[in-house]
Design an enzyme around this catalytic site. Structure first.
Site, PDB file in Angstrom:
ATOM      1  N   GLN A  71       0.815  -1.206   0.000  1.00  0.00           N
ATOM      2  CA  GLN A  71       0.000   0.000   0.000  1.00  0.00           C
ATOM      3  C   GLN A  71       0.860   1.273   0.000  1.00  0.00           C
ATOM      4  O   GLN A  71       2.043   1.236   0.336  1.00  0.00           O
ATOM      5  CB  GLN A  71      -0.906   0.018   1.231  1.00  0.00           C
ATOM      6  CG  GLN A  71      -2.036  -0.986   1.181  1.00  0.00           C
ATOM      7  CD  GLN A  71      -2.970  -0.811   2.369  1.00  0.00           C
ATOM      8  OE1 GLN A  71      -3.009  -1.638   3.252  1.00  0.00           O
ATOM      9  NE2 GLN A  71      -3.717   0.281   2.391  1.00  0.00           N
ATOM     10  N   HIS A  72       0.217   2.386  -0.362  1.00  0.00           N
ATOM     11  CA  HIS A  72       0.691   3.753  -0.167  1.00  0.00           C
ATOM     12  C   HIS A  72       1.782   4.226  -1.123  1.00  0.00           C
ATOM     13  O   HIS A  72       1.981   5.433  -1.248  1.00  0.00           O
ATOM     14  CB  HIS A  72       1.220   3.964   1.256  1.00  0.00           C
ATOM     15  CG  HIS A  72       0.307   3.555   2.358  1.00  0.00           C
ATOM     16  ND1 HIS A  72      -0.982   4.039   2.482  1.00  0.00           N
ATOM     17  CD2 HIS A  72       0.489   2.701   3.403  1.00  0.00           C
ATOM     18  CE1 HIS A  72      -1.540   3.514   3.556  1.00  0.00           C
ATOM     19  NE2 HIS A  72      -0.680   2.700   4.117  1.00  0.00           N
ATOM     20  N   ASP A 223      -2.155  -4.954  -0.139  1.00  0.00           N
ATOM     21  CA  ASP A 223      -1.727  -6.229   0.429  1.00  0.00           C
ATOM     22  C   ASP A 223      -2.554  -6.649   1.640  1.00  0.00           C
ATOM     23  O   ASP A 223      -2.894  -7.839   1.783  1.00  0.00           O
ATOM     24  CB  ASP A 223      -0.236  -6.195   0.774  1.00  0.00           C
ATOM     25  CG  ASP A 223       0.183  -4.997   1.610  1.00  0.00           C
ATOM     26  OD1 ASP A 223      -0.678  -4.178   2.001  1.00  0.00           O
ATOM     27  OD2 ASP A 223       1.398  -4.869   1.859  1.00  0.00           O
TER      28      ASP A 223
END
Length: 455
Positions: A71-72, A223
């Protein structure tokens, strides 16, 4: 037999599993490493994906594929679709000041929680965009679109179509998409970046993102959202995942908004929600401690189990890369209570496991739930010491599913869902689950909190 593929493009590696779409049975798999670091050029993910697919026997007989990714991560593209600069990953903390600035500029953490369900910290994409605008203005000026790691890989697999896509789960970790409204907050993008670049179209849980030749592409997800699918998570469960990062998350029917910022109000990959607390330091704490002791992980696990419960007062605070929960990006690790009697390999190994688990227990507590089940997953859960010590820290029994690639498995399940088109993902039989019980260690978490407060 109809086959589906699931991809886990994580911080450290790319894993590909090929499974039977109806039963979930594993047919074959492959993996490839990613470079170390907190910024990586996305081309390395693409190369690793191709290697992992080849090692898994290719996609000639695969009907659908889904990519789950870390992520991110901030992937910036120019007007030609080329990568502007290496992607800043979730564990890159250089945007900590940008996060603090953004929280203040909107009017405080309550305003952010109300807007997007989460209060941004250095991990979030929105803070990395602010950092880019302030520190690399030329790169920011060339940025015409921004997306996440799984978005970029799906787009590449689809042949670089005009529109990049994402899903609600991964979009909810950007800091500029609201799980409550299901819409982007372009005003927050403008606040952070000084412009509004193109952002991916958010697909429904079983909507097609495109095709790679004959292979249909599912929307993919983050994830943690894929892990929830892979482990067969249901409302009432809490999962504690011990990977590069540590996470505690639950499936919820309604969106959450925690103004303290300890709980991220994410969406999941099914249309529900996934309140989540994250620590930066998890399995690599065990790796670091084993390296300090000059032993492999098996011997490290044995040493931790040889050490006394509570390590006779020795406490290891595992803030080796700063920390996210609590939000202390500049913190460092520490050892407290070191005496001649506790200066042994067994004591240090025990303290490292207990310290890492105490950090995760604090994250679990922030969810404010009384879970029906606590499921322990991730690479760190393969350690016998972690399994046996976890209930002494969490104060409740833990269930450990059969070890597997839960993120890749969840992505494969989403790919199967694309094929069935049902209201819910297909049911796949789960493997055996081991139950671990033990009495909590008196005073352990209090000692940990006292030591952690000093960092």
């Amino acid at each position: 037999m109809t086959l589906v593929a699931g991809v886990d493009s994580s911080t450290q590696s790319c894993k590909v599993v090929i499974r039977d779409a109806e039963t979930g049975a594993l047919v074959r798999e492959g993996r490839a490493r990613h470079p170390d670091g907190t910024e990586v050029h996305p081309s390395h993910w693409w190369d690793a994906l191709q290697s992992a697919i080849a090692q898994a026997g290719g996609l000639d007989d695969v009907a659908a594929l889904s990519v789950a990714g870390q992520q991110h991560g901030m992937v910036c593209l120019d007007e030609a679709g080329e990568v502007v600069r290496p992607a800043l990953l979730w564990n890159d903390t250089r945007s900590a000041q940008a996060a603090a600035d953004l929280v203040a500029e909107l009017g405080g953490p309550e305003k952010w929680a109300e807007a997007v369900g989460s209060v941004p910290v250095a991990s979030f994409t929105v803070t990395k965009l602010r950092w880019l605008a302030r520190h690399e203005p030329d790169a920011a000026a060339r940025t015409r679109a921004v997306c996440l790691p799984h978005d970029w890989l799906t787009w590449r697999l689809a042949g670089r179509p005009e529109v990049i896509t994402t899903d609600r789960g991964d979009a909810s970790g950007t800091g500029y998409w609201s799980p409550a409204t299901g819409a982007y907050r372009t005003d927050l993008l403008d606040l952070a970046f000084g412009a509004v670049p193109d952002v991916p179209r958010v697909l429904g849980p079983a909507e097609q993102a495109g095709a790679a030749g004959h292979v249909r592409l599912a929307p993919g997800t983050g994830d943690n959202m894929a892990a929830a699918l892979g482990v067969g998570m249901r409302p009432g469960d809490v999962v504690v995942s011990i990977g590069t990062s540590g996470t505690a998350f639950a499936v919820a029917e309604a969106p959450s908004a925690d103004p303290t910022g300890n709980v991220a109000g994410f969406a999941d990959a099914t249309g529900r929600f996934l309140p989540l607390a994250c620590t930066l330091n998890a399995a690599r704490v065990l790796d670091a401690a084993a390296r300090m002791l000059g032993v492999d992980q098996d011997r490290f696990s044995d040493l931790a189990l040889e050490g006394p419960a509570g390590a006779d007062g020795l406490v290891l605070v595992p803030y080796l890369e700063g920390e996210r929960t609590p939000n202390k990006p500049g913190a460092t690790g520490a050892v407290q209570g070191l005496r001649l009697s506790t200066a042994t390999p067994a004591h240090l190994a025990r303290a490292a496991v207990e310290g890492m688990l105490c950090g995760l227990a604090d994250a679990l507590d922030t969810l404010g739930l009384t879970p029906e089940r606590v499921l322990l997953i991730g690479g760190g859960a393969r350690s016998e010491a972690v399994r046996r010590i976890a209930p002494t820290v969490f104060g409740r029994p833990v269930l450990v599913p059969t070890p597997g690639e839960y993120v890749a498995d969840g992505a494969a399940r989403q790919a199967a869902w694309l094929l069935t088109g049902g209201a819910e993902p297909p049911h796949w039989a789960s493997g055996e689950t081991a139950r671990y019980e033990a009495d909590p260690v008196p005073g352990l978490r209090d000692r940990y909190r006292e030591a952690a407060a000093l960092q």
